[in-house]
Structures are given as structure tokens and as C-alpha cells.
Write a protein that holds these residues in place. Structure first.
Motif: not given
Length: 420
Positions: A14-34
Motif C-alpha cells: 500500500x497504497x498500491x494494491x497489496x492488501x495481504x502484506x498491508x493488513x499483516x503489517x497492521x496487526x504485526x505492530x499490535x502483536x509485538x513485531x516490527x
């Protein structure tokens, strides 16, 4: 305990069409991974700009020109890439520089065809970090040459020769890297069955929906028009065939069950997909009055569009040697999440159909009569002002949330890179 880090190399983000990695990064940050991302710069609008978030991203720009100069630049880059692995060389250098600036626990490479797998393999060897490969789509799933995004010259059958050589080269490089990877993730049971031939440590992590974004609307969303809605691209009618829908709608129009003033099929898609749809609809003269075409909209608008629709449309085709295989698009899971009935035409008789049945979320259709009855039932209820009765299995649907997906990735991360 200090925060752990993963270096992600991917072809789209993102902002290009990459939802799988975009959403993964969102939730990694909430679970102790950078997560730290190195990707290609793709001028694909701002469809997923909301997912760029706070993730540290380095974008490599391979193409800068437009028009004729842009086509020449693309051809020159394509040639250098075939001969010298140009794009992967540049990505490797950038990723290695990033890796030298801080400590990472592992490398994740998410790819569509092959790029940037060679860069990730080389980086893993240089840093001595485990490599997890995530394949969202694979060449074998397509019916023809849809895996090549640009049109090829058709003189003297040159397109077939180029496509065959390109396919063979990509598969040879990809499969060699898969054998060396610490682990592989992919998106459907069919994909797992194919990729396990090259690496037994292959895991299924479906695409999904973000529960923060996609959920049933609590307000009154009934509109003055009965909408069947499709959001997404069409690469070919061999991959996604709307004919069963067209035949059913024409039949319902002829029988007077539906009327264009109250009934519309809406297509939110790109220009090339619209051309395919318009061409496919030519034999059905009555359809023009109840077909509406719109450009892509930002991903943040999709939940509203889905919630104001009465039926959510998926297009595919029968799975098999001459059909698509294992294709389970993100839009399917987003449709699941909003709790509206899903109409899948033509049913793939495979992975997608199995989940539609398991979640009780709609119809995976094999005949015109099935489609007619499905549309008629929901249309007549809507005309009477009766709300849709959602009987889908919510516990099953929860398994496909992006949050759940991220937890599956994290479990693999911790297996591949245990705490020191």
C-alpha cells in the motif's frame, strides 16, 4: 522483552494494491513485531493508502516515464531483468543496506510470480536469517497467459513463444528458491498441494477481511434500487465468466420478474475489465438497461458499497485443467464479513465453493435456473420490504479475519526464529 523485527520484501505494498502484506503489517505492530518493508514503487493510485500506516517502507522506482517513452522504458527494463536479473539486483542492494542498519529476526518475501524471490534468497544467505516465502498467486493457477500483465506482440505467434519462455524461466527460478526456503505460506488448499512438491514445510494462511473495516452495517441501508455488486478486476472470461449471470438476468427480465428501474448490476472495476464485460454482454441486448459501470473506488469506500447492496457477486469458473485453480480473492472474504448473500458464478467446484457451503454464505451456482431462483428469492423479499435474514456461520467466518491471519504468521515467525 525487546520488540522483534521482520524484514519484508514484496512486489506490491500500500497504497498500491497489496492488501495481504498491508493488513499483516497492521496487526504485526499490535502483536509485538516490527515490520520493515522494501518494495517496488507502483503508481496504482491511493486505493490502499490507509494501510500504509506507520510501517517503515522503502520503495524502489523502476519506471518513471509515461506514454511511448514509458513503453520503451518497460521493454528495456524487462530485457535487462530477463538477462541480468536487474530488478532483483537493485532490490537486494537496497534490502542489504536496510538489514545492516538494525537487527532482524527473519526475512519474509511475498510474491506474485517470481520477483523479488531471488533478492530475498540472496539477502537470506548474506544475513544468515531464515527465509519465509509467501506466495499469493502462482502461475499454475491461471487458464492461459493472464499471469503476464502486459499485452505481448502477436506477430507470427511471438506472444506464445515469449509467454512459454517467460513461464518456464519463472517456474525454474521460483521452484529452486522454494526448495531452499525455511518455510512457505500460500492462500488455498490447492496452492498448498502444488507447492508442497517443492517444499514440504508449506502452510495454508488464507486471505481475509479486516474486522475493523468490514462488518455488517447496524443502520438502515436499504436503497431504492436492488443492487447486485461486483468489485474487482477481470483478467479474462476463462478465469471469471459472467455468462451464467447474464443469462439468468435476461431470463428474469423476459419473465417480468425484475425491471431495470428497480434492479441494477453494478461493476466497480477498471477500463480493461469493463471492455471484457461489455463484450461478453453483447449477445444479451436487454442487459444494457440494468448494467452500471463505475471506476475503482478507495478501499475505505468498499464496506459502504457492499453494505448497501442486496447481493454480492463473485466471478470465477469451473476449476480444472482448463479453468482457474485455487483462486480465492480478498473480495470474497470481505463479502463474507458484511453478512450479505454471496452469488458465485460459475461455481468453481473447488476450494471457493467448499467455503461458501461451509459458511452458509450464499450460492455457488452451476445452472441458470439456480441463479434465477436465488436472485428472484432475494428480490421479491426486498420488494416486500423484508430484511435479509443472515444465516451464515459467524464462527466459521471469524477464522478468516486478518487478525487471525497475522497470528498464524507470528506462530511461524517464532518457529523459524526462536527467541535467542
Amino acid at each position: 522483552m525487546s520488540q522483534r523485527s521482520v524484514l519484508i520484501l514484496c512486489d506490491l505494498f500500500p497504497p498500491a494494491f497489496g492488501p495481504r502484506m498491508g493488513y499483516l503489517c497492521k496487526y504485526l505492530g499490535q502483536n509485538g513485531w516490527r515490520p520493515v518493508v522494501v518494495t517496488e514503487y507502483v503508481d496504482d493510485g491511493d486505493l490502499f493508502s490507509f494501510l500504509a500506516g506507520d510501517t517503515e517502507v522503502t520503495r524502489i522506482r523502476y519506471y518513471r516515464r509515461k506514454g511511448l517513452a514509458g513503453k520503451i522504458e518497460w521493454g528495456w527494463t524487462f530485457l535487462r531483468n530477463i538477462l541480468f536479473g536487474y530488478k532483483d539486483r537493485r532490490m537486494y542492494r537496497q534490502a542489504l543496506e536496510t538489514a545492516r542498519q538494525r537487527r532482524f529476526d527473519l526475512i519474509l518475501c511475498s510474491a506474485f510470480r517470481t520477483f523479488p524471490l531471488p533478492a530475498a534468497r540472496r539477502l537470506a544467505a548474506a544475513t544468515r536469517l531464515p527465509l519465509l516465502v509467501d506466495l499469493r498467486d502462482i502461475i499454475e493457477q491461471y487458464t492461459g497467459n493472464e499471469f503476464i500483465r502486459r499485452s505481448l506482440p502477436k506477430i507470427f505467434g511471438l506472444d506464445r513463444l515469449i509467454a512459454a519462455a517467460f513461464r518456464a524461466r519463472n517456474l525454474r527460478i521460483r521452484n529452486a528458491i522454494l526448495r531452499e526456503a525455511a518455510s512457505i505460506t500460500t492462500v488455498s488448499p490447492w496452492h498448498v498441494s502444488v507447492l508442497k512438491k517443492y517444499n514440504a514445510n508449506t502452510h495454508l494462511i488464507y486471505n481475509g477481511y479486516d474486522p475493523d473495516v468490514f462488518y455488517p452495517s447496524s443502520g438502515k441501508m436499504k436503497s431504492d434500487t436492488f443492487y447486485i455488486t461486483y468489485t474487482g478486476r477481470l483478467l479474462s472470461t476463462a478465469m471469471r465468466d459472467p455468462d451464467l449471470l447474464f443469462r439468468a438476468v435476461e431470463k428474469l427480465l423476459e419473465e417480468g420478474v425484475i425491471s431495470p428501474g428497480l434492479f441494477q448490476v453494478r461493476w466497480f472495476t477498471d477500463g480493461k475489465s469493463k471492455e471484457i464485460l461489455v463484450s461478453a454482454a453483447i449477445p444479451y441486448a436487454r442487459l444494457n438497461a440494468c448494467m452500471s459501470y463505475y471506476d475503482y473506488v478507495p478501499a475505505t469506500e468498499i464496506p459502504r458499497i457492499l453494505n448497501e447492496s442486496e447481493i454480492l457477486l463473485l466471478l470465477t469458473n469451473k476449476s480444472g485443467a482448463d479453468g482457474p485453480k485455487g483462486v480465492m480473492t480478498t473480495k470474497f472474504f470481505e463479502s463474507l464479513a458484511v453478512g450479505k448473500p454471496i452469488l458465485c458464478v460459475r461455481g468453481d467446484e473447488g476450494c471457493l465453493e467448499e467455503i461458501i457451503h461451509r459458511t452458509r454464505s450464499g450460492l455457488s451456482a452451476h445452472s441458470v435456473d439456480e441463479v434465477c431462483e436465488f436472485i428472484k428469492t432475494h428480490y421479491l423479499r426486498w420488494k416486500k420490504g423484508l430484511p435479509y435474514e443472515d444465516l451464515s456461520d459467524k464462527d466459521q467466518i471469524k477464522q478468516f479475519s486478518r487478525e487471525t491471519q497475522a497470528r498464524h504468521f507470528i506462530l511461524l515467525f517464532e518457529q523459524l526464529a526462536p527467541h535467542p
